[in-house]
Enzyme design. Structure first.
Site, PDB file in Angstrom:
ATOM      1  CE1 TYR A   1       0.435  10.216 -27.634  1.00 15.10           C
ATOM      2  CE2 TYR A   1       1.053   7.905 -27.789  1.00 15.10           C
ATOM      3  CZ  TYR A   1       1.388   9.247 -27.848  1.00 15.10           C
ATOM      4  OH  TYR A   1       2.682   9.605 -28.138  1.00 15.10           O
TER       5      TYR A   1
ATOM      6  CE  LYS B   1       5.596   8.902 -29.841  1.00 16.36           C
ATOM      7  NZ  LYS B   1       6.671   9.589 -30.580  1.00 16.36           N
TER       8      LYS B   1
END
Ligand code: NAP
Length: 257
Positions: A156, A163
């Site tokens: 990720y 995020k």
């Protein structure tokens, strides 16, 4: 009577019928909301969104590239002309170069890092700022996030950092827009769902296999569940909720082993 009768909103981030934004749109539409959609400027992108949005009676379908301030301004103005003031805005936008999601994180280049941040995190600030005069008092803004903001999820990488910035921005925006105009700003943290963007994350299939082994509900989530929680966060049902990161992940985030 639908939960969203009389409410109007603009949705950023529908690519196709798998998009999480589309699942939210379906719930909003089923509950009486009038919807506008944005698409990246090339005509190919417009056709993709138009094919989905027209059958549900979209009021506006306008181009918007969130890396361009003028494009954001123009998207709001064009939407305002046909829809008037908005009750809600959905931010479902993320992008990182594919190599950033497969190579080790420490190899992320400055340019790739800044591009991912700009499109995936800063864009929420820009949408709130440029949307401020177009969103009515008491409106609601929703963005989409993932648990890679808090914990290391293999592959990720830079998107986890984006995020984290998106979730922190959610809190700062909620604090300011709530006081200024009673506008609520929340983030929905979804478990993994196979979409166009998700296909860029290396090891995404492993994530899908892993969740049912650990999550309290012993399964992956359905995209429709993101749609239903999105409806809650955009409707008056959540009128006392702002600055929150709301998990829709079959409970995976609570498990510590
Ligand atoms: P998606 O269908 O591929 O949606 C991503 C959208 O971002 C696309 O519509 C894409 O447009 C748009 N976009 C990219 N760059 C843009 C730019 N410069 N300006 C305007 N729009 C731009 O994938 P998704 O999974 O539904 O993603 C929506 C949100 O959910 C993202 O924030 C993602 O991080 C989040 N999320 C996804 C998952 C998951 O497992 N799928 C889980 C948690 C959170 P084009 O397609 O036209 O490039």
């Amino acid at each position: 009577m639908g939960l969203m009768d009389g409410k109007k909103g603009l949705i950023f981030g529908v690519a196709n019928d798998r998009s999480l934004a589309w699942h939210i749109a379906e719930q909003l539409h089923a509950n009486g909301a009038a919807l506008g959609f944005t698409h990246l400027p090339p005509p190919k992108m417009e056709n993709r969104v138009r094919k989905l949005a027209e059958p549900i009676g979209a009021k506006a379908i306008v181009p918007c590239d969130v890396t361009d301030e003028e494009s954001i301004r123009s998207a709001y103005h064009q939407t305002r002309e046909v829809m008037g003031e908005l009750d809600f805005v959905v931010h479902a936008i993320a992008f990182a170069n594919r190599e950033c999601l497969s190579e080790p994180f420490y190899k992320t280049s400055r340019d790739d890092f800044l591009q991912a941040m700009q499109i995936s995190a800063y864009s929420l600030v820009a949408l709130c700022r440029e949307g401020f005069d177009h969103i009515r008092e008491g409106g609601s803004v929703l963005s989409l996030t993932y648990m890679g903001s808090e914990k290391v999820i293999p592959g990720y990488n830079v998107m986890g950092v984006c995020k984290a910035a998106l979730e922190s921005s959610t809190r700062y925006l909620a604090a300011e827009l709530g006081r200024a105009k009673q506008i609520r700003v929340n983030a929905l943290s979804a478990g993994p769902v196979r979409t166009l963007s998700a296909s860029g994350v290396s090891g995404f299939s492993t994530m899908l296999e892993h969740y049912p082994t650990k999550a309290p509900l012993a399964r992956n989530i359905e995209a429709e569940e993101v749609g239903k929680a999105g409806l809650y966060l955009l409707s008056d049902m959540s009128s006392g909720v702002t600055g929150e990161v709301h998990y829709v992940d079959a409970g995976y985030n609570i498990i510590g082993w």
